[in-house]
Design a protein around this motif. Structure first.
Motif, PDB file in Angstrom:
ATOM      1  N   ASP C   4      28.752  25.572  24.815  1.00  0.00           N
ATOM      2  CA  ASP C   4      27.865  24.473  24.473  1.00  0.00           C
ATOM      3  C   ASP C   4      26.416  24.868  24.705  1.00  0.00           C
ATOM      4  O   ASP C   4      25.674  24.205  25.390  1.00  0.00           O
ATOM      5  N   LEU C   6      24.054  24.752  22.765  1.00  0.00           N
ATOM      6  CA  LEU C   6      23.050  24.251  21.865  1.00  0.00           C
ATOM      7  C   LEU C   6      22.716  22.781  21.975  1.00  0.00           C
ATOM      8  O   LEU C   6      21.591  22.382  21.749  1.00  0.00           O
ATOM      9  N   HIS C   7      23.700  21.983  22.325  1.00  0.00           N
ATOM     10  CA  HIS C   7      23.373  20.566  22.456  1.00  0.00           C
ATOM     11  C   HIS C   7      22.772  20.282  23.825  1.00  0.00           C
ATOM     12  O   HIS C   7      23.392  19.664  24.668  1.00  0.00           O
ATOM     13  N   LEU C  16      12.403  23.423  14.572  1.00  0.00           N
ATOM     14  CA  LEU C  16      12.511  23.383  13.115  1.00  0.00           C
ATOM     15  C   LEU C  16      11.181  23.645  12.436  1.00  0.00           C
ATOM     16  O   LEU C  16      11.055  23.505  11.221  1.00  0.00           O
ATOM     17  N   PRO C 329      20.101  17.879   5.861  1.00  0.00           N
ATOM     18  CA  PRO C 329      19.761  17.616   7.273  1.00  0.00           C
ATOM     19  C   PRO C 329      20.734  18.219   8.271  1.00  0.00           C
ATOM     20  O   PRO C 329      20.318  18.795   9.272  1.00  0.00           O
ATOM     21  N   LEU C 330      22.035  18.103   7.999  1.00  0.00           N
ATOM     22  CA  LEU C 330      23.009  18.596   8.971  1.00  0.00           C
ATOM     23  C   LEU C 330      22.872  20.105   9.159  1.00  0.00           C
ATOM     24  O   LEU C 330      22.872  20.619  10.279  1.00  0.00           O
ATOM     25  N   LEU C 331      22.749  20.824   8.056  1.00  0.00           N
ATOM     26  CA  LEU C 331      22.634  22.274   8.148  1.00  0.00           C
ATOM     27  C   LEU C 331      21.287  22.664   8.745  1.00  0.00           C
ATOM     28  O   LEU C 331      21.189  23.589   9.556  1.00  0.00           O
ATOM     29  N   ARG C 333      19.563  21.052  10.861  1.00  0.00           N
ATOM     30  CA  ARG C 333      19.640  20.860  12.298  1.00  0.00           C
ATOM     31  C   ARG C 333      20.379  22.021  12.968  1.00  0.00           C
ATOM     32  O   ARG C 333      19.974  22.520  14.017  1.00  0.00           O
ATOM     33  N   GLN C 334      21.429  22.464  12.336  1.00  0.00           N
ATOM     34  CA  GLN C 334      22.172  23.587  12.919  1.00  0.00           C
ATOM     35  C   GLN C 334      21.314  24.843  12.990  1.00  0.00           C
ATOM     36  O   GLN C 334      21.397  25.607  13.957  1.00  0.00           O
ATOM     37  N   ASP C 337      19.132  24.450  15.973  1.00  0.00           N
ATOM     38  CA  ASP C 337      19.911  24.684  17.193  1.00  0.00           C
ATOM     39  C   ASP C 337      20.170  26.170  17.410  1.00  0.00           C
ATOM     40  O   ASP C 337      20.080  26.681  18.524  1.00  0.00           O
ATOM     41  N   ARG C 338      20.510  26.840  16.345  1.00  0.00           N
ATOM     42  CA  ARG C 338      20.793  28.276  16.458  1.00  0.00           C
ATOM     43  C   ARG C 338      19.554  29.049  16.913  1.00  0.00           C
ATOM     44  O   ARG C 338      19.646  29.966  17.724  1.00  0.00           O
ATOM     45  N   GLN C 390      29.861  33.131  18.216  1.00  0.00           N
ATOM     46  CA  GLN C 390      29.774  31.786  17.641  1.00  0.00           C
ATOM     47  C   GLN C 390      28.754  31.742  16.505  1.00  0.00           C
ATOM     48  O   GLN C 390      28.932  31.012  15.524  1.00  0.00           O
ATOM     49  N   LYS C 393      30.309  33.462  13.406  1.00  0.00           N
ATOM     50  CA  LYS C 393      31.283  32.533  12.814  1.00  0.00           C
ATOM     51  C   LYS C 393      30.565  31.448  12.016  1.00  0.00           C
ATOM     52  O   LYS C 393      30.924  31.125  10.890  1.00  0.00           O
ATOM     53  N   TRP C 394      29.529  30.904  12.627  1.00  0.00           N
ATOM     54  CA  TRP C 394      28.787  29.845  11.951  1.00  0.00           C
ATOM     55  C   TRP C 394      28.134  30.366  10.668  1.00  0.00           C
ATOM     56  O   TRP C 394      28.135  29.690   9.624  1.00  0.00           O
ATOM     57  N   GLU C 397      30.456  30.363   7.880  1.00  0.00           N
ATOM     58  CA  GLU C 397      30.694  29.024   7.357  1.00  0.00           C
ATOM     59  C   GLU C 397      29.540  28.554   6.482  1.00  0.00           C
ATOM     60  O   GLU C 397      29.744  27.825   5.512  1.00  0.00           O
TER      61      GLU C 397
ATOM     62  N   ILE D 422      37.159  27.493   6.277  1.00  0.00           N
ATOM     63  CA  ILE D 422      36.183  27.463   5.179  1.00  0.00           C
ATOM     64  C   ILE D 422      36.761  26.843   3.916  1.00  0.00           C
ATOM     65  O   ILE D 422      36.153  25.981   3.289  1.00  0.00           O
ATOM     66  N   GLU D 479      22.654  12.068   9.195  1.00  0.00           N
ATOM     67  CA  GLU D 479      23.364  13.325   8.928  1.00  0.00           C
ATOM     68  C   GLU D 479      23.019  14.396   9.956  1.00  0.00           C
ATOM     69  O   GLU D 479      23.885  15.147  10.414  1.00  0.00           O
TER      70      GLU D 479
END
Lengths: 503, 503, 503, 503
Positions: C4, C6-7, C16, C329-331, C333-334, C337-338, C390, C393-394, C397, D422, D479
């Motif tokens: 965990d 990242l959160h 960002l 937005p979701l990506l 944000r990732q 975080d990364r 991780q 892997k991300w 994806e 995936i 999102e």
């Protein structure tokens, strides 16, 4: 270097007869054997062929395509296992021939013929697969012939199993210095250890690595550093306490015969049993080679049949200039020539089988029949392998560009044939060993007696005179100019056998 | 089918002379060319060879080992790119020959000789790499000869670059129905579109897939369905707007020549420019083939030299029966025979180069020199490829078991040689096309004039009579029995050229 | 098992910021290092990066694509050679880092920093290639530190060459029973032989097989069967008489890091020289591990940067639902975080470098600084490798289906990362060794002193209390519940370092 | 990005109970299903498992090892054939599942349960093999549901065969622009041709290329350029006249799932039949996806079980520090955690199966049950795939160095799991689609009703409130911060289901 099997006066236009070309004989090893008079009605062999047509052929292609399998030396916990990672269907294919009888049929009643018939059918579909069978045969034969009662009780039943529990054999002679001059090259040493022996050394080209039982050439401590110092041992894969009795150092990436795992073997205090008398080792080794050279001859003919059959199938359907290319005169003539050559090569190979079947149970000192057999075997090994190579090359050319692609099967036959021409002794070796058996044992005279009545008398006389002249040359010249004579002698013999009534 | 280059009366024992065998000539293509009188002191070629000895050879081996490269059809975002994923050093190796001048040296002053010298040196190290150079040559030559001013201004400078920005060429004729009977097999259609043409069709064996500029055989709408209906087009990899002008459907898994990417090409509204007059297409196609068949001959000789050199290196150090195997009489004699054969093959191939260099700028209607050239080119393509195959096979046998392993280089030469024997027309094609040029153009008479004084008069007469007899046979028989004659004619020509003073 | 990074509350939206995402920093290891304040203007490193962008990257991809190289055990005449058949360009790539100074820069003046900077840049392009450099560093360091004058005179200059003649090093500890419990697993025995030693044994995971000089763990005859019985030896590839001093039994087919040949090594009477005092062997071994664990940390961060950079490049151009996916937005944000995670991981890894640079020349008994370093190194090895896995892997994806294809580069990062997470000790090992250094040396107290002022006092106290509680648990429970604590401690440390002014 | 399935308060020490770890349940998918109460005594499934233990497993490993099979586009005479050259045993393995009833059992009586049970057992041994079965199921279901009488009569019996003549299905949606945004990405066009349709377009990720019958997404001419414009067609491999109705452009080199051939498909005037109403296409497509997402969930759990079972087998026998590593507290705890996670994931996946089994025969407009199902399916797809990936990674780490070798099986599970994570939609897609079904259909409220009594009331309320808050956020923020919520919701649901009596 000259190779001229085909432009010969015996060639007659009937080789182009429709009944040969248009029939299914060419595409069936069993029907071909039958047409050649080699076989009565043998259902088991027909079933064996049918299995290959239905299942085995696809497996064989997949195994060739996959290349050299992996060797798993250790399991995941670190225990040495030397497991060969073939696809499961490889083992299915492999066991098929044993079940069909390549070993057990030889002993009921004693005759090598069933084994060689099965090797022919095998060679048509997978020339490499014939190798495990051959080396198993070359293991079970000396075991049954030279093993004492205890050894036979211990190992023979395992090799004659008719189900998948059958043990495989292997014949490991060659070391890193080469396979021709075994007297100098074998450095593996055998030390006595009670009733057993302990072997130490490395084998460099070890066919059927992983076999449950191998015959291995080694030199006893103190034995002479020449060919007389060799003796032959039985070496099982697992010692009495089940640990690995020999190690596979690696598998070799061969260009073909991928259906037999060829490896490098490390013998380290490996337990073995002496076969026969120690000082007779070289004779036993040669007897082992006899079996495999004849198998090589039969397999070469099978491969040539296959290459011609494939080329024919292609040429029937491929068109150019408005007709199937099989109907083009130049190509059609070549097909005729190839078929004629196939018959001659077949005749020579099967003569070697017949002669071997008469002598394989002899022990030294050998009869004249044995020396005659040896000369014929050298001629056959040399001639049939050469024919197989040239025929496979020609088949690729018939396919044209398609023949150069890995995707289609035909290029495989040339790769396979090149190995047939090399292992069990290259053409040099066959010629020089053939020369030796003529010099030492007058085997050529036995051959000409054997051919009497099969070739015109004048030709026989002329050929005999040529051989005698060659033998009377000074040594260097005798060898230097040997090739032409040896090729002509092989061709002459093949033609004579072909003329024999009933063939 | 008979192949008997070597047991000939011209063979004299001096082929075994120490100065040949023990010198470094055999291991150097440049020194071999020099000894054959083909080349004065040319530093650039020596440097080219030195680069291969130092760097290129290892790259070539790695490329062969890696097998067929991947084709990346799309980039990760989905745009079609048709990128061939060779290792980076492939491109270094490839560009080396262009920089050294395989194209640009041909035009200053105009002579093909530098190109063929470089192709020989290339072929010694990597027979497949000679292909991109050859097809580039076969692109730039018709472009410079038949292209109009605009086309030449557009494309010629790009192909004559002396640095890595050079454009490669390619020659795409063969379609799925085969390469021999182009008149029937070419289904690619060209439709006029202003000053350009739009091509649609599939090419099945497309050497140097990915080249920046290709010459492509196609049929104009409405043109006859035979060889007269063909015309030749220049097709660039990228259209004016930079999009891919042709697509690579896939690369083919060939057994060798992995240094040239051979693919299947899809032409879909691909823009092209007509070369020369549409109705002369077949002549232009044959001119393209002339260049590559001669290149194939030269490359075959280079490969044979290489195989002999490798076998020699092996045999010098491998021992059996107490001495290096090169000193065994039978093998030693074979080396002598091979060297003699190499000289003869070399003489024939370079005669084809010389003749081509005289006629390559001719346009139809052609002179007699052109017809003479064509016959010699057919003889040379046929004979040298056969020699290369047989020599590569023999080299493997010299290596024995080691020769059957992928790990060592020698098995490669046989794979490479088999492709040389097939592409640019198999032996069947050479024989039949050779027959045609004799029948239609009396090229054999031109040949015998050309050989006058080089072979004994009586032999010349006898050979000529044999050829005339063959030509007078009924068609089927004429073709059916052609092989023996054609082989003998090639051998005869090679021997005659060898006898020529100063060779 | 929880992961965990990242959160976390430290995550702020400024991760960002356009200047990070849109700049080229992410795609350049050197610029990333610069932005992290790790590097002034160092042209040599910039040149190194430029070489990879231009040439090295393509080579690296080709080497990965080609899989495990062949091992040529014997030359064609049967001499043992153990040659690794990489493509030539591999050697070009490999030598590049040595020329750039991964070894020689460390000694002028003495500082490990240049080496780790270069390892970072290497790891961005080829994580496996960092291994030969690391193990060479791990060879040259103990040699320069513990070798006597004669040993240094003999070997040191060869390893500090600035050209292609440089010798490579290797560190061989692990045997078939595993790498964690060396005290029990090492069965290699060293026997005195004058001033040298003779080693016998098998190494099971031997990185950089083929290196000219290795440091090897062995047990002297009679030494105890535990970790105290180990000592460390220098073993050259070739003995004084130039014969091979060790043998490569085989290369291992790893899923990644194909730029380093990992093999099984047979030591058979192999000559070696003892480094330092025999009874200090385990300390020397740990010092070797220190160097490589820190290298692993730095390489893991580099790999993570690379995976994020690739994912970003993809997401910028790939569109879905009408816009580039990076704008979803979701990506998005990732990505933020990364990046945040990357900074934290980077801070932790480079802190380990800095601490190592202070203590690497210490010999036992060690200072407190050394123990502090060891704890940080365990935290860093554990945390960065986990982050790399991780992140890789991300990234796959993010690519979606394209990410599962061998054809595109992105799946490689996960394979590489998995090895980073395993070799040099899995996370279990890092946790348990970290626990040990806290228990025995109170390294956690040194850590909290070190972090004073970098994290809020209250959090420091709370974390410290948690650690102390863990250490006071009964043994089984202490280990059983270790993971959560260790992860939190790593995360806490990384965050604290990130907050440090000037980072 | 956080993934924290395991450190949860529900974890109790009983997960370490000997009866779980020491029994054979872990190594048997059937026993695991039985223990989970999913299955009464079903001999056919036990036999299926037994076949895999005896034969199938070895085949599966060989297929994975062999990599992407060759595609034979043309036969040797140039006819397009698009034959996939798997080894013969592949087909044996493949047909086994069809014979066992993965399709035909679904229709007697109608229930999906037998299919998913078989998919679970398959996934334990070969996650890729589950794909052909799944897409065949996803073909036969819409055919039986939406096909008219004629279509059903034509195709249904072929797909329900119980022997090797069974037809396979396939589901081809994705094109080069991607699989997430089908509304924009599908460019395949369908034109009416009498009662049939003609399809033209390219499918980029086409699972089970070569299937006899595919369902294909296409857009009718004139239909809107969004998701509403899509309709679904049945497309057979061979047209009425037996010619190939679609072409395989190439097979894709995936990192895993090699037991299903994934290719690029060219539709060129390919004949197809419309399924259902054209304007309902997107619903039919989603129904197809429902089936495969649930299959993916079940397969992910099976893979996780397998990875844990393998890790356990390894850890039982691997020793370090004097005892099997399974007895080390830290590792032992991780096993317990993994088992707990496995149960939770299993509960979630099978809940999705149960819900699907209730609604799969619904047609639009759908009931609330359908929307509940969809949310659970998104949660399950997301969560189980993540669990599979993390578990496979962890298993590799348990193996340590051995885990990084291709030679041993364990690295395969990570490759396979990455594809499971995936295809059928990455986690992003599951989250966003899950969000949509909550927003549009209030599926979360249906979920909380469904879970009533299974989780403590207070927790239910709290979770519901969190979801409602998320849904009320502005779109971008909603999102952007979705991941944490979605993960927690999945975890919460899984835990609740686990608490349910009787599980």
């Amino acid at each position: 270097m000259s190779f001229d099997v085909l432009h010969r006066d015996v060639l007659s236009s009937d080789t182009l007869r429709a009944d040969v070309l248009h029939s299914d004989v060419l595409r069936s090893p069993v029907q071909f054997l039958q047409q050649a008079g080699l076989l009565a009605d043998q259902d088991w062999l027909r079933e064996y062929e049918a299995w290959f047509e239905g299942e085995g052929q696809g497996i064989s292609e997949a195994v060739d395509r996959a290349g050299t399998p992996w060797l798993r030396m250790f399991d995941q916990w670190g225990a040495r296992v030397d497991e060969i990672l073939y696809p499961p269907e490889y083992w299915r294919m492999l066991k098929h021939g044993y079940r069909a009888g390549v070993l057990w049929r030889v002993f009921e009643p004693k005759s090598l013929l069933p084994a060689y018939l099965l090797l022919y059918a095998t060679g048509f579909y997978d020339p490499g697969l014939a190798c495990p069978y051959t080396v198993s045969l070359s293991t079970v034969c000396p075991l049954s012939k030279y093993g004492d009662a205890e050894l036979k009780a211990r190992f023979l039943p395992k090799m004659l199993q008719r189900d998948d529990s059958v043990w495989q054999g292997a014949t490991w002679m060659t070391e890193i210095k080469g396979g021709s001059d075994l007297g100098a090259a074998v450095e593996t040493v055998a030390q006595r250890d009670g009733s057993k022996w302990r072997l130490n050394g490395d084998k460099y080209f070890a066919s059927n690595a992983g076999a449950e039982l191998a015959v291995v050439a080694a030199r006893q401590e103190g034995a002479p550093q020449n060919v007389r110092g060799l003796s032959l041992y039985l070496v099982p894969r697992r010692a009495d306490d089940e640990h690995l009795n020999y190690r596979i150092r690696r598998l070799k990436d061969k260009i073909a015969t991928r259906s037999v795992p060829t490896g490098e073997i490390e013998l380290r205090q490996s337990e073995g049993w002496l076969l026969g008398q120690a000082e007779h080792g070289i004779y036993l080794i040669l007897e082992v080679l006899n079996l495999s050279r004849v198998a090589n001859s039969v397999g070469s003919v099978a491969l040539a049949q296959r290459a011609i059959a494939d080329a024919y199938s292609f040429a029937e359907k491929r068109t150019a200039f408005g007709k199937p290319i099989i109907e083009h005169p130049l190509l059609r003539r070549q097909f005729g020539d190839r078929l004629q050559g196939l018959r001659a090569a077949s005749g020579l190979a099967w003569e070697a089988v017949r002669l071997l079947d008469k002598v394989w149970q002899e022990k030294p000192p050998y009869s004249e029949n044995y020396h005659l057999f040896r000369l014929v075997a050298h001629l056959a090994k040399y001639w049939t392998a050469e024919f197989a190579v040239q025929t496979a090359k020609w088949a690729m050319e018939v396919y044209g560009g398609v023949g150069t692609l890995q995707e289609y099967r035909v290029e495989r036959w040339l790769r396979e044939a090149m190995i047939l021409a090399i292992w069990e002794g290259t053409s040099h070796r066959q010629m020089l060993d053939g020369l030796e058996v003529m010099q030492r044992k007058n085997a050529h005279r036995l051959l000409f007696q054997h051919l009497a009545g099969k070739a015109p008398e004048a030709q026989l006389r002329e050929m005999e005179a040529r051989v005698e002249r060659q033998l009377s040359l000074p040594e260097v010249e005798r060898e230097e100019t040997l090739e032409k004579l040896f090729g002509d002698l092989a061709s002459f013999t093949a033609d004579a056998l072909l003329r024999e009534p009933g063939r």
